[in-house]
Design a protein around this motif. Structure first.
Motif, PDB file in Angstrom:
ATOM      1  N   VAL A 113       0.853  -1.191   0.000  1.00 13.02           N
ATOM      2  CA  VAL A 113       0.000   0.000   0.000  1.00 13.02           C
ATOM      3  C   VAL A 113       0.889   1.241   0.000  1.00 13.02           C
ATOM      4  CG1 VAL A 113      -1.846   1.264   1.167  1.00 13.02           C
ATOM      5  CG2 VAL A 113      -1.795  -1.243   1.281  1.00 13.02           C
ATOM      6  N   ALA A 114       0.946   1.907  -1.151  1.00  9.62           N
ATOM      7  CA  ALA A 114       1.701   3.163  -1.250  1.00  9.62           C
ATOM      8  C   ALA A 114       0.807   4.292  -0.764  1.00  9.62           C
ATOM      9  CB  ALA A 114       2.119   3.411  -2.696  1.00  9.62           C
ATOM     10  N   GLY A 115       1.333   5.107   0.141  1.00  4.62           N
ATOM     11  CA  GLY A 115       0.506   6.149   0.750  1.00  4.62           C
ATOM     12  C   GLY A 115      -0.224   5.657   1.978  1.00  4.62           C
ATOM     13  N   ALA A 116       0.369   4.653   2.639  1.00  7.22           N
ATOM     14  CA  ALA A 116      -0.288   4.013   3.791  1.00  7.22           C
ATOM     15  C   ALA A 116      -0.519   4.968   4.951  1.00  7.22           C
ATOM     16  CB  ALA A 116       0.539   2.818   4.268  1.00  7.22           C
ATOM     17  N   ASN A 117       0.293   6.027   5.045  1.00 11.32           N
ATOM     18  CA  ASN A 117       0.156   6.963   6.162  1.00 11.32           C
ATOM     19  C   ASN A 117      -0.919   8.016   5.918  1.00 11.32           C
ATOM     20  OD1 ASN A 117       1.189   7.885   8.787  1.00 11.32           O
ATOM     21  ND2 ASN A 117       1.799   9.724   7.669  1.00 11.32           N
ATOM     22  N   GLY A 118      -1.483   8.059   4.719  1.00  8.76           N
ATOM     23  CA  GLY A 118      -2.527   9.035   4.418  1.00  8.76           C
ATOM     24  C   GLY A 118      -3.855   8.660   5.052  1.00  8.76           C
ATOM     25  N   THR A 119      -4.793   9.584   5.018  1.00 10.50           N
ATOM     26  CA  THR A 119      -6.098   9.344   5.650  1.00 10.50           C
ATOM     27  C   THR A 119      -6.807   8.158   5.025  1.00 10.50           C
ATOM     28  OG1 THR A 119      -6.202  11.758   5.801  1.00 10.50           O
ATOM     29  CG2 THR A 119      -8.144  10.562   6.501  1.00 10.50           C
ATOM     30  N   THR A 120      -6.804   8.075   3.704  1.00 12.75           N
ATOM     31  CA  THR A 120      -7.432   6.932   3.034  1.00 12.75           C
ATOM     32  C   THR A 120      -6.544   5.701   3.151  1.00 12.75           C
ATOM     33  OG1 THR A 120      -8.391   8.501   1.448  1.00 12.75           O
ATOM     34  CG2 THR A 120      -8.511   6.167   0.876  1.00 12.75           C
ATOM     35  N   GLY A 121      -5.235   5.895   3.040  1.00 13.04           N
ATOM     36  CA  GLY A 121      -4.289   4.781   3.118  1.00 13.04           C
ATOM     37  C   GLY A 121      -4.405   3.997   4.414  1.00 13.04           C
ATOM     38  N   LYS A 122      -4.569   4.707   5.522  1.00 12.30           N
ATOM     39  CA  LYS A 122      -4.701   4.032   6.824  1.00 12.30           C
ATOM     40  C   LYS A 122      -5.941   3.131   6.845  1.00 12.30           C
ATOM     41  CE  LYS A 122      -2.302   7.499   9.586  1.00 12.30           C
ATOM     42  NZ  LYS A 122      -2.446   8.752  10.324  1.00 12.30           N
ATOM     43  N   GLN A 123      -7.025   3.609   6.225  1.00 12.02           N
ATOM     44  CA  GLN A 123      -8.252   2.808   6.196  1.00 12.02           C
ATOM     45  C   GLN A 123      -8.079   1.575   5.306  1.00 12.02           C
ATOM     46  OE1 GLN A 123     -12.079   4.726   6.246  1.00 12.02           O
ATOM     47  NE2 GLN A 123     -11.163   6.747   6.397  1.00 12.02           N
ATOM     48  N   ILE A 124      -7.342   1.742   4.210  1.00  6.07           N
ATOM     49  CA  ILE A 124      -7.068   0.609   3.320  1.00  6.07           C
ATOM     50  C   ILE A 124      -6.279  -0.466   4.064  1.00  6.07           C
ATOM     51  CG2 ILE A 124      -5.789  -0.121   1.252  1.00  6.07           C
ATOM     52  CD1 ILE A 124      -6.351   2.780   0.158  1.00  6.07           C
ATOM     53  N   LYS A 176       0.418  -7.883  -5.053  1.00  6.55           N
ATOM     54  CA  LYS A 176      -0.435  -6.855  -5.647  1.00  6.55           C
ATOM     55  C   LYS A 176      -0.127  -5.502  -5.013  1.00  6.55           C
ATOM     56  CE  LYS A 176      -4.052 -10.141  -6.893  1.00  6.55           C
ATOM     57  NZ  LYS A 176      -5.384 -10.704  -6.636  1.00  6.55           N
ATOM     58  N   VAL A 177      -0.603  -4.439  -5.661  1.00  5.29           N
ATOM     59  CA  VAL A 177      -0.291  -3.073  -5.196  1.00  5.29           C
ATOM     60  C   VAL A 177      -1.557  -2.223  -5.186  1.00  5.29           C
ATOM     61  CG1 VAL A 177       0.942  -0.934  -5.765  1.00  5.29           C
ATOM     62  CG2 VAL A 177       2.071  -3.141  -6.114  1.00  5.29           C
ATOM     63  N   ILE A 178      -1.704  -1.392  -4.148  1.00  2.78           N
ATOM     64  CA  ILE A 178      -2.687  -0.307  -4.167  1.00  2.78           C
ATOM     65  C   ILE A 178      -1.915   1.003  -4.070  1.00  2.78           C
ATOM     66  CG2 ILE A 178      -4.582   0.875  -2.976  1.00  2.78           C
ATOM     67  CD1 ILE A 178      -5.615  -1.773  -2.007  1.00  2.78           C
ATOM     68  N   PHE A 179      -2.127   1.876  -5.056  1.00  2.17           N
ATOM     69  CA  PHE A 179      -1.500   3.201  -5.017  1.00  2.17           C
ATOM     70  C   PHE A 179      -2.518   4.190  -4.469  1.00  2.17           C
ATOM     71  CE2 PHE A 179      -0.381   7.382  -6.564  1.00  2.17           C
ATOM     72  CZ  PHE A 179       0.996   7.426  -6.430  1.00  2.17           C
ATOM     73  N   ALA A 180      -2.276   4.659  -3.244  1.00  2.00           N
ATOM     74  CA  ALA A 180      -3.180   5.630  -2.615  1.00  2.00           C
ATOM     75  C   ALA A 180      -2.392   6.835  -2.125  1.00  2.00           C
ATOM     76  CB  ALA A 180      -3.922   4.974  -1.450  1.00  2.00           C
ATOM     77  N   ALA A 181      -1.213   7.036  -2.709  1.00  2.00           N
ATOM     78  CA  ALA A 181      -0.351   8.138  -2.282  1.00  2.00           C
ATOM     79  C   ALA A 181      -0.769   9.437  -2.960  1.00  2.00           C
ATOM     80  CB  ALA A 181       1.101   7.817  -2.622  1.00  2.00           C
ATOM     81  N   GLY A 182      -0.432  10.538  -2.335  1.00  2.00           N
ATOM     82  CA  GLY A 182      -0.704  11.847  -2.915  1.00  2.00           C
ATOM     83  C   GLY A 182       0.104  12.901  -2.196  1.00  2.00           C
ATOM     84  N   SER A 183       0.406  13.969  -2.898  1.00  5.14           N
ATOM     85  CA  SER A 183       1.235  15.018  -2.296  1.00  5.14           C
ATOM     86  C   SER A 183       0.391  16.128  -1.678  1.00  5.14           C
ATOM     87  CB  SER A 183       2.154  15.620  -3.358  1.00  5.14           C
ATOM     88  OG  SER A 183       1.379  16.294  -4.338  1.00  5.14           O
ATOM     89  N   GLY A 184      -0.950  15.988  -1.743  1.00  7.04           N
ATOM     90  CA  GLY A 184      -1.819  17.041  -1.231  1.00  7.04           C
ATOM     91  C   GLY A 184      -1.637  18.347  -1.978  1.00  7.04           C
ATOM     92  N   GLY A 185      -1.296  18.240  -3.257  1.00  7.36           N
ATOM     93  CA  GLY A 185      -1.118  19.421  -4.096  1.00  7.36           C
ATOM     94  C   GLY A 185       0.254  20.059  -4.002  1.00  7.36           C
ATOM     95  N   LYS A 186       1.134  19.505  -3.121  1.00 11.75           N
ATOM     96  CA  LYS A 186       2.446  20.131  -2.908  1.00 11.75           C
ATOM     97  C   LYS A 186       3.475  19.733  -3.970  1.00 11.75           C
ATOM     98  CE  LYS A 186       1.854  20.380   2.105  1.00 11.75           C
ATOM     99  NZ  LYS A 186       1.244  19.251   2.770  1.00 11.75           N
ATOM    100  N   ASN A 187       3.305  18.544  -4.538  1.00  9.83           N
ATOM    101  CA  ASN A 187       4.299  18.051  -5.502  1.00  9.83           C
ATOM    102  C   ASN A 187       3.622  17.091  -6.476  1.00  9.83           C
ATOM    103  OD1 ASN A 187       6.580  17.266  -6.863  1.00  9.83           O
ATOM    104  ND2 ASN A 187       7.550  16.242  -5.127  1.00  9.83           N
ATOM    105  N   VAL A 188       2.701  17.630  -7.263  1.00 10.47           N
ATOM    106  CA  VAL A 188       1.872  16.751  -8.102  1.00 10.47           C
ATOM    107  C   VAL A 188       2.688  16.045  -9.184  1.00 10.47           C
ATOM    108  CG1 VAL A 188      -0.323  17.913  -7.684  1.00 10.47           C
ATOM    109  CG2 VAL A 188       1.108  18.674  -9.583  1.00 10.47           C
ATOM    110  N   ILE A 189       3.718  16.692  -9.697  1.00 11.20           N
ATOM    111  CA  ILE A 189       4.545  16.025 -10.717  1.00 11.20           C
ATOM    112  C   ILE A 189       5.414  14.945 -10.072  1.00 11.20           C
ATOM    113  CG2 ILE A 189       6.329  16.313 -12.495  1.00 11.20           C
ATOM    114  CD1 ILE A 189       3.627  17.523 -13.275  1.00 11.20           C
ATOM    115  N   GLY A 190       6.111  15.311  -8.991  1.00 12.23           N
ATOM    116  CA  GLY A 190       7.057  14.392  -8.349  1.00 12.23           C
ATOM    117  C   GLY A 190       6.411  13.169  -7.740  1.00 12.23           C
TER     118      GLY A 190
END
Length: 211
Positions: A6-17, A67-81
């Motif tokens: 789970v990529a983005g596991a520390n995010g609000t949605t990631g934790k629920q996943i 398998k992989v779930i991509f749930a990561a996000g930069s919160g608008g701070k680094n959308v390209i990276g």
């Protein structure tokens, strides 16, 4: 049991996943986090973790991953990276690692970012990541929810390849949808949109898969 990164596991949605995965009999989550101090919240519950930065090489995170779930996000701070290139990096590594399915948390509007009134840069980044996944040769499911809120799960959604309206959906219902599409017999090589609705999540997915 299949190991799910789970990529983005520390995010609000990631934790629920991660929580949902840890409660199933089919999947075992591996929480990918960026900082060492984020590991304890998962490890204290017996959940495997791995340190991984989406702006760096992430191949070490794929040991014994199915398998992989991509749930990561930069919160608008680094959308390209992160939202674009980080997702692409994870997709490329998943391909090299012969991952069986890649589930992408995308966004409504990512299919046509040029039509959006706002968040165009974010939606363009998501669009580019989605297209990279589609052309990767991997088995995939791209899930595009409306605006996320923190309401309780309803276990009900409306789902279509393209919905005729915009709206909201709870992170809890999105997390449940993402976990359900990991299964081999549902949502293979498809993308669809979801909003709050009246159809049970399992039924909505089943009806969509049958089309």
């Amino acid at each position: 049991m299949e190991n799910v990164l789970v990529a983005g596991a520390n995010g609000t949605t990631g934790k629920q996943i991660v929580k949902l995965l840890s409660e199933t009999q089919y999947f075992k989550p591996v929480a990918m986090v960026r900082k060492k101090e984020q590991m304890d919240q998962f490890e204290s519950k017996g959940i495997s973790t791995v340190l991984g930065d989406l702006e760096q090489d992430v191949s070490h995170a794929f040991k014994n991953i199915d398998k992989v779930i991509f749930a990561a996000g930069s919160g608008g701070k680094n959308v390209i990276g992160v939202d674009q290139e980080g997702a692409k990096r994870l997709i490329d590594t998943a391909k090299k690692s012969n991952i069986k399915k890649f589930v992408m948390l995308s966004s409504m509007g990512a299919d046509a970012p040029e039509k959006a009134d706002q968040l165009q840069d974010y939606l363009r980044a998501k669009h580019n990541a989605d297209e990279h996944l589609k052309s990767s040769g991997l088995n995939y499911a791209i899930v595009r929810p409306g605006t996320l809120n923190n309401k309780q799960a309803t276990d009900h959604i409306q789902l279509s390849e393209k919905l005729s309206q915009s709206g909201e959906i709870s992170r809890a219902d999105v997390a449940q949808t993402l976990v359900r599409v990991l299964h081999d017999d549902t949502s293979n090589k498809v993308s669809f949109e979801i909003l709050d609705g009246d159809t049970l999540i399992g039924k909505a997915l089943e009806e969509f898969s049958d089309k």
